[in-house]
Design a protein around this motif. Structure first.
Motif, PDB file in Angstrom:
ATOM      1  N   ALA A 243       0.808  -1.221   0.000  1.00 31.49           N
ATOM      2  CA  ALA A 243       0.000   0.000   0.000  1.00 31.49           C
ATOM      3  C   ALA A 243       0.841   1.270   0.000  1.00 31.49           C
ATOM      4  O   ALA A 243       0.312   2.371  -0.146  1.00 31.49           O
ATOM      5  CB  ALA A 243      -0.922   0.008   1.221  1.00 31.49           C
ATOM      6  N   SER A 244       2.162   1.136   0.133  1.00 30.52           N
ATOM      7  CA  SER A 244       3.027   2.312   0.166  1.00 30.52           C
ATOM      8  C   SER A 244       3.412   2.818  -1.221  1.00 30.52           C
ATOM      9  O   SER A 244       4.126   3.817  -1.347  1.00 30.52           O
ATOM     10  CB  SER A 244       4.307   1.988   0.948  1.00 30.52           C
ATOM     11  OG  SER A 244       5.101   1.045   0.246  1.00 30.52           O
ATOM     12  N   LEU A 245       2.961   2.151  -2.260  1.00 25.03           N
ATOM     13  CA  LEU A 245       3.363   2.532  -3.617  1.00 25.03           C
ATOM     14  C   LEU A 245       3.009   3.979  -3.936  1.00 25.03           C
ATOM     15  O   LEU A 245       3.725   4.666  -4.665  1.00 25.03           O
ATOM     16  CB  LEU A 245       2.712   1.608  -4.651  1.00 25.03           C
ATOM     17  CG  LEU A 245       3.182   0.152  -4.642  1.00 25.03           C
ATOM     18  CD1 LEU A 245       2.469  -0.641  -5.722  1.00 25.03           C
ATOM     19  CD2 LEU A 245       4.681   0.067  -4.816  1.00 25.03           C
ATOM     20  N   GLY A 246       1.892   4.447  -3.383  1.00 22.32           N
ATOM     21  CA  GLY A 246       1.450   5.807  -3.672  1.00 22.32           C
ATOM     22  C   GLY A 246       2.359   6.879  -3.123  1.00 22.32           C
ATOM     23  O   GLY A 246       2.219   8.059  -3.467  1.00 22.32           O
ATOM     24  N   ALA A 247       3.306   6.490  -2.276  1.00 20.69           N
ATOM     25  CA  ALA A 247       4.262   7.477  -1.761  1.00 20.69           C
ATOM     26  C   ALA A 247       5.157   8.008  -2.873  1.00 20.69           C
ATOM     27  O   ALA A 247       5.724   9.095  -2.763  1.00 20.69           O
ATOM     28  CB  ALA A 247       5.112   6.853  -0.660  1.00 20.69           C
ATOM     29  N   SER A 248       5.263   7.242  -3.955  1.00 23.03           N
ATOM     30  CA  SER A 248       6.029   7.681  -5.123  1.00 23.03           C
ATOM     31  C   SER A 248       5.085   8.402  -6.086  1.00 23.03           C
ATOM     32  O   SER A 248       4.123   7.810  -6.588  1.00 23.03           O
ATOM     33  CB  SER A 248       6.662   6.483  -5.833  1.00 23.03           C
ATOM     34  OG  SER A 248       7.139   6.839  -7.114  1.00 23.03           O
TER      35      SER A 248
END
Length: 401
Positions: A288-293
């Motif tokens: 779920a951390s992909l959106g940090a990029s």
């Protein structure tokens, strides 16, 4: 019931199975309890009289394996309980317990066998113990060891592997096949007007299968394949392959068939020579951390739905004090499938393997699925978009076939 072990001294423990997220929407609750069987040895008292004591009674004959059970279906769970993959195997076993409890499956008895001690030995013991269905094993190489033993005994194997090469001839696989998520996301991208496709894949089995599925999917969707670049698993190799792909020609959609962390490194390079729609596989749905990029936002990927899995994971943490592995849903759904078929399955009789080919399929934590004639689970997948706050479903999975 759920049991663990592989010897005549095997302990049978009461088990509740999880909900690798409960089967779509309303999962039943509660489960069966298993009892430990123990032998009592009687003590002899020799009377204080003259003459030799009476001879001891002959010991009771103990048959090998588990006690006969004519009222319940005996099902074996073959997973690693020790060794490098023990945590995954334990999570699957815990999830089967939750499913048994949730489904109130009093007619199904599950015994766990440790494949880390030898998959073939586990299969032989499971069959000797009278199990008529095998759930597992997890690894494709273990499936290869188990399959001929199970086949000779006419015991079907419902494996958690995603290796399509081991399916068939009595072996069914429930794992998430990468080709299916590739086909789904490519088809969706084509429906949104994307025509020219490229792909970045690792040089491993997963990458090879994803690349083959990608070529087939682009052709089936009526798109144009521009280029496919592969790389060894190093940052330098990936960057080089991404740069070659970026310069390979005009393309408007690029698939990255790798984990989300590697995609984060590759996407800025791929977009350096023009904006492209980024596509991914089911491997992204656990990150779920992909959106940090910022470069990853707006990317699409296809996977099974995580809604019910999230509910199951919550219950799992409450029961076991830790988060489950994502693959634990396979164990949960395998039990739900077994319970459904068990309604018309006579205890002690061979498992009705043809029921696995039901055209309406089955439902579970991961949505609906059905087996094709090769024994591969075909899954209904959703398409999600990566955003700053997580994932958003932009094309829901079908709810019926």
């Amino acid at each position: 019931m759920v049991e663990s072990g592989m010897t005549p001294k095997m302990a049978e423990t009461a088990a509740l199975r999880q909900d690798n997220a409960s089967p779509r929407r309303h999962l039943l609750r509660a489960m069966s309890v298993m009892a430990l069987g123990g032998l009592l040895a009687a003590c002899q008292v020799v009377p204080k009289t003259a003459g030799p004591p009476p001879p001891p009674e002959a010991p009771e004959t103990i048959e090998p394996g588990l006690p006969t059970d004519t009222d319940r279906h005996r099902v074996a769970l073959l997973v690693p309980e020790t060794g490098a993959n023990a945590d995954v195997g334990t999570a699957i076993a815990n999830a089967t317990t939750m499913a048994l409890l949730d489904a109130r499956a009093e007619k199904v008895r599950i015994t766990t066998y440790d494949t880390a001690l030898g998959a073939a030995a586990a299969a032989r013991q499971a069959i000797a113990d009278g199990n008529k269905l095998i759930l597992g094993p997890l690894l494709s190489e273990d499936v290869g060891s188990v399959a001929p033993i199970a086949r000779a005994a006419k015991v079907p194997v419902l494996s958690f592997s995603n290796d399509t090469s081991v399916a068939g001839n009595g072996v069914f696989i429930m794992g998430f096949v990468p080709g299916q998520s590739v086909e789904r996301v490519v088809s969706f991208a084509r429906s949104k007007g994307h025509v020219r496709f490229g792909a970045l894949v690792p040089k491993n089995v997963y990458g090879e299968r994803s690349a083959a599925a990608f070529r087939s999917a682009v052709k089936a969707a009526g798109g144009t394949l521009v280029a496919v670049e592969s790389y060894d698993h190093s940052a330098a190799a990936m960057t080089g392959a991404a740069r070659r792909l970026a310069n390979a020609g005009d393309m408007d959609a690029v698939l990255i068939a790798d984990a989300g962390g590697n995609a984060v490194r590759a996407v800025p390079v791929i977009k350096s020579n023009g904006e492209r729609q980024i596509l991914g596989t089911e491997r992204w749905n656990t990150d779920a951390s992909l959106g940090a990029s910022a470069a990853m936002r707006g990317a699409w990927f296809a996977s099974v739905s995580d809604g019910l899995y999230g509910q199951m994971a919550t219950q799992y943490r409450k029961r076991y004090g830790k988060a489950p592995y994502r693959l634990s849903s396979l164990g949960y759904d395998a039990v739900l499938l077994t319970v459904r078929i068990a309604r018309d399955w006579k205890p002690g009789a061979n498992f009705p393997v043809n029921r696995l080919l039901a055209p309406d399929g089955f439902g579970g934590i991961d949505g609906i699925f059905r087996f094709d004639n090769r024994g591969i689970a075909m899954r209904a997948l959703e398409v999600s978009e990566v955003g700053a706050g997580g994932f958003r479903v932009i094309d829901p999975a079908p709810t019926k076939w």
